[in-house]
Design an enzyme around this catalytic site. Structure first.
Site, PDB file in Angstrom:
ATOM      1  N   CYS A   1       0.798  -1.220   0.000  1.00 45.37           N
ATOM      2  CA  CYS A   1       0.000   0.000   0.000  1.00 45.37           C
ATOM      3  C   CYS A   1       0.838   1.280   0.000  1.00 45.37           C
ATOM      4  O   CYS A   1       0.288   2.376  -0.111  1.00 45.37           O
ATOM      5  CB  CYS A   1      -0.945   0.002   1.198  1.00 45.37           C
TER       6      CYS A   1
ATOM      7  N   HIS B   1      -9.682   1.853  -0.731  1.00 48.18           N
ATOM      8  CA  HIS B   1      -8.252   1.552  -0.650  1.00 48.18           C
ATOM      9  C   HIS B   1      -7.836   0.873  -1.947  1.00 48.18           C
ATOM     10  O   HIS B   1      -8.178  -0.287  -2.198  1.00 48.18           O
ATOM     11  CB  HIS B   1      -7.974   0.650   0.540  1.00 48.18           C
TER      12      HIS B   1
ATOM     13  N   HIS C   1      -2.732   8.332   5.187  1.00 48.54           N
ATOM     14  CA  HIS C   1      -3.020   6.982   4.707  1.00 48.54           C
ATOM     15  C   HIS C   1      -4.493   6.683   4.982  1.00 48.54           C
ATOM     16  O   HIS C   1      -5.187   6.175   4.107  1.00 48.54           O
ATOM     17  CB  HIS C   1      -2.105   5.978   5.397  1.00 48.54           C
TER      18      HIS C   1
END
Length: 400
Positions: free
Chosen positions: A163, A329, A294
């Site tokens: 990620c 995401h 994030h």
């Protein structure tokens, strides 16, 4: 060291394709959440995600046969071509310069891998699609971009730090251009929806049934998403010489890997990574106007990241938003899409909102710009990325 600027942006996302459409959607606080159609969701109690719809790869993938590149690679190629067009450069101009192509990813061609595995299980090895098998290597994301644009004098890499991979790729491109090793960089991230990733987060209990709600007291987890984003970086001098539009300047970045835990972030390590990025950028905490967090929407991640932010910035940190509330995401594309949002915010003078918000968790203790974008003159913006295994990457952008 040369100054490095963003002169081209390419985006494929669940809320808009292309820099202009993406900027409008961010300003409007648009949600990409919808029922997942990329794979069979039978048996799951809920299956909402942020899937790209209406994507026509043939508009951008013109030189590489479509059946040789999977969905994630198509996102990467389309984003790179859009970035090139947006920068008002031609393929021929890039071919005359040494460059770099760096694309981050989490899953690579796993969506094709799942279909091949299903064919093997249900019908045996002879049923497997050999063309699809050649699309599996994650390297096809970056090599696909180079092939599509006919680039041969380039350093090509696919970065698989999950990620945080998009920010890693941007840092890679930034280093190559600022040191003079490359005269341009096409860097970012891409990932496609796949059942494996959705199922992994689902079984962890980390998928929200309805929408992603970062920093909210009622947050329940992520929505999985997909897409791609590529930035075209070049030296400031060459951009000025050709009269290019400059979205933002890349000021610096920081990386670390603490290997503290397989999935849980370590707050001290995240704080150190932010401090490394600010030091590389040559700016102090008080100069940062916005943090693109994030911000996954999980209970632990949001609290840990916000604690790290307060550790680096004090009790009154900058406004801190999460574009995952809109995009879900997107795994390896996430921080590339975040960096793109930062550059567009700098260029157009606005802060995108954190949508789906009702009440900020007091344990987060930040101003997340709930639900509605605000106009703002942004001088310095920080883009955070935290990945499994403790891979952290932070990129700092500024107004030229």
């Amino acid at each position: 060291m040369r100054r490095v600027v963003v002169t081209g942006i390419g985006v494929v996302s669940s809320i808009g394709t292309g820099a202009a459409a993406f900027a409008r959607a961010l300003r409007e606080g648009r949600s990409g959440a919808r029922p997942i159609g990329a794979f069979d969701t039978t048996g799951f109690a809920h299956a909402t995600g942020c899937e790209v719809v209406g994507f026509e790869p043939e508009r951008w993938v013109r030189n590489v046969p479509l059946d040789e590149v999977g969905r994630a690679a198509r996102f990467a190629i389309a984003s790179a071509r859009m970035a090139l067009d947006d920068a008002a450069l031609t393929e021929e101009e890039l071919r005359r310069r040494p460059g770099l192509v760096s694309i981050g990813t989490t899953d690579g061609g796993s969506d094709d891998g799942e279909r091949l595995a299903a064919s093997y299980v249900h019908s045996g090895p002879e049923s497997m699609d050999s063309v699809a098998a050649r699309r599996l290597p994650a390297s096809t994301l970056a090599t696909g971009v180079a092939r599509e644009l006919g680039l041969s004098d380039v350093d090509v890499s696919t970065i698989a730090t999950a990620c945080a991979a998009g920010n890693y790729a941007i840092g890679n491109g930034f280093d190559a251009v600022r040191t003079g090793e490359a005269d341009f960089a096409l860097c970012g991230g891409a990932d496609a929806m796949c059942r494996m990733t959705f199922t992994g987060f689902y079984r962890l209990g980390a998928v929200d049934p309805d929408g992603c709600r970062p920093f909210d007291v009622n947050r329940r987890g992520i929505l999985t998403g997909e897409g791609g984003a590529v930035l075209l970086l070049e030296p400031l001098e060459s951009a000025l010489e050709r009269g290019a539009r400059v979205y933002a300047e890349i000021l610096g970045y920081g990386l670390n890997c603490d290997a503290h835990h397989q999935v849980a972030p370590d707050g001290d390590s995240v704080r150190r990574c932010m401090e490394l990025a600010l030091a590389d950028a040559g700016v102090g905490p008080g100069e940062v106007d916005l943090i693109s967090a994030h911000g996954t929407g999980t209970k632990a991640n949001d609290v840990t990241e916000c604690g790290a932010i307060r550790g680096a910035f004090g009790d009154r940190p900058p406004r801190t938003v999460s574009v995952k509330s809109m995009l879900g995401h997107t795994m390896g594309a996430a921080s590339a899409l975040g960096a793109t949002a930062c550059a567009l915010g700098i260029e157009h003078g606005f802060i995108p909102p954190t949508i789906n918000h009702t009440e900020t968790d007091p344990d987060c203790g930040i101003d997340c710009v709930p639900n509605t974008a605000v106009e703002a003159e942004l001088r310095v913006v920080q883009n955070n990325a935290l990945a499994f295994g403790g891979n952290n990457a932070v990129v700092v952008l500024g107004k030229r």
